[in-house]
Design a protein around this motif. Structure first.
Motif, PDB file in Angstrom:
ATOM      1  N   LYS A   1      -3.527   4.701  -0.666  1.00 14.96           N
ATOM      2  CA  LYS A   1      -4.368   5.040   0.556  1.00 14.96           C
ATOM      3  C   LYS A   1      -4.282   6.199   1.199  1.00 14.96           C
ATOM      4  CE  LYS A   1      -5.143   3.344   5.434  1.00 14.96           C
ATOM      5  NZ  LYS A   1      -4.764   2.458   6.566  1.00 14.96           N
TER       6      LYS A   1
ATOM      7  N   GLN B   1      -3.985   8.933   4.173  1.00 12.03           N
ATOM      8  CA  GLN B   1      -4.047   9.074   5.463  1.00 12.03           C
ATOM      9  C   GLN B   1      -3.502  10.613   6.063  1.00 12.03           C
ATOM     10  OE1 GLN B   1      -4.262   6.054   7.559  1.00 12.03           O
ATOM     11  NE2 GLN B   1      -5.035   7.548   8.752  1.00 12.03           N
TER      12      GLN B   1
ATOM     13  N   TRP C   1      -1.782  -0.829  -3.866  1.00  8.02           N
ATOM     14  CA  TRP C   1      -2.798   0.141  -3.534  1.00  8.02           C
ATOM     15  C   TRP C   1      -2.439   1.383  -3.124  1.00  8.02           C
ATOM     16  CZ3 TRP C   1      -7.861  -2.277  -4.182  1.00  8.02           C
ATOM     17  CH2 TRP C   1      -7.925  -3.679  -4.429  1.00  8.02           C
TER      18      TRP C   1
ATOM     19  N   THR D   1       0.751  -1.204   0.084  1.00 12.16           N
ATOM     20  CA  THR D   1       0.086   0.003   0.023  1.00 12.16           C
ATOM     21  C   THR D   1       0.846   1.174  -0.009  1.00 12.16           C
ATOM     22  OG1 THR D   1      -1.644  -0.926   1.602  1.00 12.16           O
ATOM     23  CG2 THR D   1      -1.900   1.140   1.125  1.00 12.16           C
TER      24      THR D   1
ATOM     25  N   LYS E   1      -3.463  11.090  -4.150  1.00 12.73           N
ATOM     26  CA  LYS E   1      -3.969   9.628  -4.613  1.00 12.73           C
ATOM     27  C   LYS E   1      -4.273   9.683  -5.911  1.00 12.73           C
ATOM     28  CE  LYS E   1      -7.237   6.222  -3.520  1.00 12.73           C
ATOM     29  NZ  LYS E   1      -8.510   5.592  -2.789  1.00 12.73           N
TER      30      LYS E   1
END
Length: 301
Positions: free
Chosen positions: A279, A281, A277, A233, A242
């Protein structure tokens, strides 16, 4: 009694961000274990590279570039670099001869003055200047402190790296072999795989996503004799980042994955299936819990 006793020791590579520390480490060890990028501050943890010969074993510690911290992650990186100074047999102070000595170099020199280990001045990137320019640079650094040795090199071209190694060996004490002879790093493969993926992201994204990414390898499992499946990830701080990493119709993420996979296959000597992937945060670099989760634990040092 054996005249030639086995030697072993530790060498720390320190310097401002982006002077070529990772390039030198990879050159010495003969494999890619530290990520290389034209962006400053890409090395975040201490990366140990291990060189073993019949007569010695030298463990090299590539530290994060020393800089003025802007957030908790930066603070962790500087403390990590400083923590190596008195733990080693030799400190290599690496400087870039194409740039004038600046406040960053002076900051490091002040810290090095208190170090008891021998400090070498290693002048990198000599392939990019005229030989006549070298002596004034050496004299300039010499006026700041006394160095145990001064060695000009080109880490990228390999110029004089053999001489640097010979000089280091003269300072390494007798000692045991700490690691198996075929081991080139003390970091688990998970860490090196995550660094290789992070390098590919840094190479392909410019100012938009410089240091606000972390990579976590969730799993590495052998599916059969032919293939290892790696799930990883990429952590970013904002939704817009992203989008940049995934790219139009997923093209950027595919490109990152394809290029990282080639390096991972070379490292592991296996066919790799890489599943990536992305993600979000928010502000992970300033939250201690996230720093711990992503491998930047201040209590380690």
């Amino acid at each position: 009694m054996n005249e030639e006793q086995f030697k072993s020791g530790f060498v720390s590579i320190v310097g401002r961000p982006n002077v070529g520390k990772s390039t030198l480490l990879n050159r010495i060890v003969g494999q890619k274990i530290a990520i290389m990028s034209d962006k400053a501050q890409t090395t975040r943890n201490k990366v140990q590279g291990i060189l073993t010969t019949k007569s010695d074993q030298i463990v090299f510690i590539d530290t994060p570039g020393i800089h003025k911290p802007k957030h908790r992650l930066g603070d962790f990186m500087v403390k990590t670099a400083m923590s190596t100074f008195n733990e080693v047999d030799v400190v290599l102070f690496l400087v870039n001869v194409t740039e004038k000595r600046g406040p960053g170099d002076n900051f490091i020199i002040d810290k090095l003055k208190t170090v008891e280990s021998p400090v070498f001045l290693v002048l990198n990137k000599i392939d990019q200047i005229h030989p006549d320019e070298l002596l004034p640079i050496i004299e300039d650094y010499n006026s700041q402190m006394t160095f145990a040795e001064i060695v000009p090199i080109s880490a990228i071209e390999g110029n004089n790296v053999d001489r640097l190694m010979e000089t280091i060996r003269a300072y390494i004490p007798e000692g045991p072999q700490f690691y198996p002879e075929d081991q080139v790093s003390d970091h688990p493969e998970y860490f090196i795989v995550s660094e290789l993926i992070r390098e590919k992201v840094l190479e392909r994204t410019r100012e938009e996503v410089p240091h606000s990414i972390a990579v976590v390898v969730e799993s590495m499992q052998r599916e059969d004799d032919e293939k290892v499946v790696v799930n990883a990830t990429i952590i970013v701080e904002r939704k817009s980042q992203k989008g940049i990493i995934i790219g139009k119709q997923g093209k950027m993420l595919k490109d990152i994955g394809m290029n990282a996979r080639k390096d991972i296959e070379r490292l592991l000597g296996d066919k790799i299936y890489l599943d990536l992937w992305v993600k979000v945060q928010n502000d992970w670099r300033d939250k201690q819990q996230h720093l711990n989760d992503y491998g930047y634990n201040r209590d380690q040092y």
